[in-house]
Design a protein around this motif. Structure first.
Motif, PDB file in Angstrom:
ATOM      1  N   GLU A  16     -11.544  -4.198  -7.286  1.00  9.86           N
ATOM      2  CA  GLU A  16     -11.317  -3.880  -8.698  1.00  9.86           C
ATOM      3  C   GLU A  16      -9.886  -4.261  -9.111  1.00  9.86           C
ATOM      4  N   ARG A  17      -8.915  -3.928  -8.257  1.00 11.34           N
ATOM      5  CA  ARG A  17      -7.515  -4.248  -8.552  1.00 11.34           C
ATOM      6  C   ARG A  17      -7.315  -5.760  -8.686  1.00 11.34           C
ATOM      7  N   LEU A  18      -7.908  -6.519  -7.775  1.00  6.64           N
ATOM      8  CA  LEU A  18      -7.768  -7.979  -7.828  1.00  6.64           C
ATOM      9  C   LEU A  18      -8.466  -8.565  -9.053  1.00  6.64           C
ATOM     10  N   THR A  19      -9.600  -7.986  -9.421  1.00  8.43           N
ATOM     11  CA  THR A  19     -10.338  -8.452 -10.595  1.00  8.43           C
ATOM     12  C   THR A  19      -9.538  -8.197 -11.867  1.00  8.43           C
ATOM     13  N   ASP A  24      -5.769  -9.888 -16.223  1.00 10.83           N
ATOM     14  CA  ASP A  24      -4.467  -9.721 -16.872  1.00 10.83           C
ATOM     15  C   ASP A  24      -3.633 -11.003 -16.783  1.00 10.83           C
ATOM     16  N   ALA A  25      -3.663 -11.651 -15.636  1.00  6.68           N
ATOM     17  CA  ALA A  25      -2.920 -12.895 -15.464  1.00  6.68           C
ATOM     18  C   ALA A  25      -3.472 -13.984 -16.392  1.00  6.68           C
ATOM     19  N   ALA A  26      -4.785 -14.017 -16.562  1.00 13.05           N
ATOM     20  CA  ALA A  26      -5.402 -15.003 -17.471  1.00 13.05           C
ATOM     21  C   ALA A  26      -4.950 -14.757 -18.901  1.00 13.05           C
ATOM     22  N   GLU A  27      -4.846 -13.486 -19.280  1.00 16.29           N
ATOM     23  CA  GLU A  27      -4.390 -13.157 -20.633  1.00 16.29           C
ATOM     24  C   GLU A  27      -2.966 -13.654 -20.881  1.00 16.29           C
ATOM     25  N   GLN A  28      -2.183 -13.731 -19.812  1.00 14.23           N
ATOM     26  CA  GLN A  28      -0.791 -14.172 -19.919  1.00 14.23           C
ATOM     27  C   GLN A  28      -0.626 -15.659 -19.590  1.00 14.23           C
ATOM     28  N   ASP A  32      -1.893 -19.803 -11.879  1.00 14.92           N
ATOM     29  CA  ASP A  32      -1.691 -19.777 -10.426  1.00 14.92           C
ATOM     30  C   ASP A  32      -1.975 -18.379  -9.871  1.00 14.92           C
ATOM     31  N   LEU A  33      -1.564 -17.354 -10.616  1.00 18.15           N
ATOM     32  CA  LEU A  33      -1.820 -15.979 -10.193  1.00 18.15           C
ATOM     33  C   LEU A  33      -3.305 -15.652 -10.270  1.00 18.15           C
ATOM     34  N   VAL A  34      -3.975 -16.161 -11.288  1.00 17.43           N
ATOM     35  CA  VAL A  34      -5.430 -15.971 -11.401  1.00 17.43           C
ATOM     36  C   VAL A  34      -6.099 -16.548 -10.158  1.00 17.43           C
ATOM     37  N   ASP A  35      -5.710 -17.759  -9.809  1.00 15.26           N
ATOM     38  CA  ASP A  35      -6.281 -18.423  -8.638  1.00 15.26           C
ATOM     39  C   ASP A  35      -6.030 -17.615  -7.369  1.00 15.26           C
ATOM     40  N   ALA A  60     -18.234  -9.070 -15.713  1.00 19.08           N
ATOM     41  CA  ALA A  60     -17.772  -8.995 -17.103  1.00 19.08           C
ATOM     42  C   ALA A  60     -16.310  -9.433 -17.196  1.00 19.08           C
ATOM     43  N   SER A  61     -15.491  -8.991 -16.259  1.00 18.68           N
ATOM     44  CA  SER A  61     -14.086  -9.432 -16.237  1.00 18.68           C
ATOM     45  C   SER A  61     -13.997 -10.926 -15.966  1.00 18.68           C
ATOM     46  N   ASP A  62     -14.829 -11.406 -15.055  1.00 14.86           N
ATOM     47  CA  ASP A  62     -14.838 -12.840 -14.738  1.00 14.86           C
ATOM     48  C   ASP A  62     -15.194 -13.674 -15.966  1.00 14.86           C
ATOM     49  N   ARG A  63     -16.127 -13.168 -16.764  1.00 10.79           N
ATOM     50  CA  ARG A  63     -16.496 -13.889 -17.990  1.00 10.79           C
ATOM     51  C   ARG A  63     -15.314 -13.932 -18.966  1.00 10.79           C
ATOM     52  N   GLN A  64     -14.533 -12.864 -19.031  1.00  8.44           N
ATOM     53  CA  GLN A  64     -13.353 -12.863 -19.895  1.00  8.44           C
ATOM     54  C   GLN A  64     -12.338 -13.896 -19.414  1.00  8.44           C
ATOM     55  N   VAL A  65     -12.158 -13.978 -18.101  1.00 11.78           N
ATOM     56  CA  VAL A  65     -11.240 -14.978 -17.541  1.00 11.78           C
ATOM     57  C   VAL A  65     -11.754 -16.377 -17.866  1.00 11.78           C
ATOM     58  N   GLN A  66     -13.047 -16.584 -17.711  1.00  7.12           N
ATOM     59  CA  GLN A  66     -13.633 -17.890 -18.000  1.00  7.12           C
ATOM     60  C   GLN A  66     -13.425 -18.271 -19.468  1.00  7.12           C
TER      61      GLN A  66
END
Length: 107
Positions: A16-19, A24-28, A32-35, A60-66
């Motif tokens: 959960e923490r990594l997700t 959060d990293a994608a939002e910013q 590289d941090l997302v990866d 659901a979080s993965d879809r937001q990152v995508q």
């Protein structure tokens, strides 16, 4: 609580923490941090049994990152198109000025 249940909860908390960190990293825009978060999550998921509800939450979080990645990709593509258009205009200006013998080298 048994040791196995505690390990399972600790493992889920790490997933959960990594997700969340990836989202959060994608939002910013820290891709590289997302990866890195996804790489670590993949390692943490090996051999894990993930309850359906937790898996749905991660997806659901993965879809937001995508979605953020697609927006970023579109923005970069637009910037590249604009950059190409500017380069083309500059090239035409240089070519036209050079043909007239009017290139200012210091400009």
């Amino acid at each position: 609580m048994t040791g196995l249940a505690a390990d399972s909860e600790t493992g889920m908390a790490e997933l959960e923490r990594l997700t969340v960190s990836a989202r959060d990293a994608a939002e910013q825009g820290q891709w590289d941090l997302v990866d890195e978060c996804y790489r670590l999550r993949e390692l943490a998921m090996q051999g894990a049994s993930i309850p359906h509800q937790d898996a749905e939450r991660m997806l659901a979080s993965d879809r937001q990152v995508q979605e953020r990645a697609l927006v970023a990709k579109a923005a970069v593509a637009e910037l590249l198109r604009e950059s190409q258009a500017v380069r083309l205009r500059l090239s035409r200006l240089r070519h036209g000025a050079g043909a007239m013998g009017m290139i200012d080298v210091e400009a």
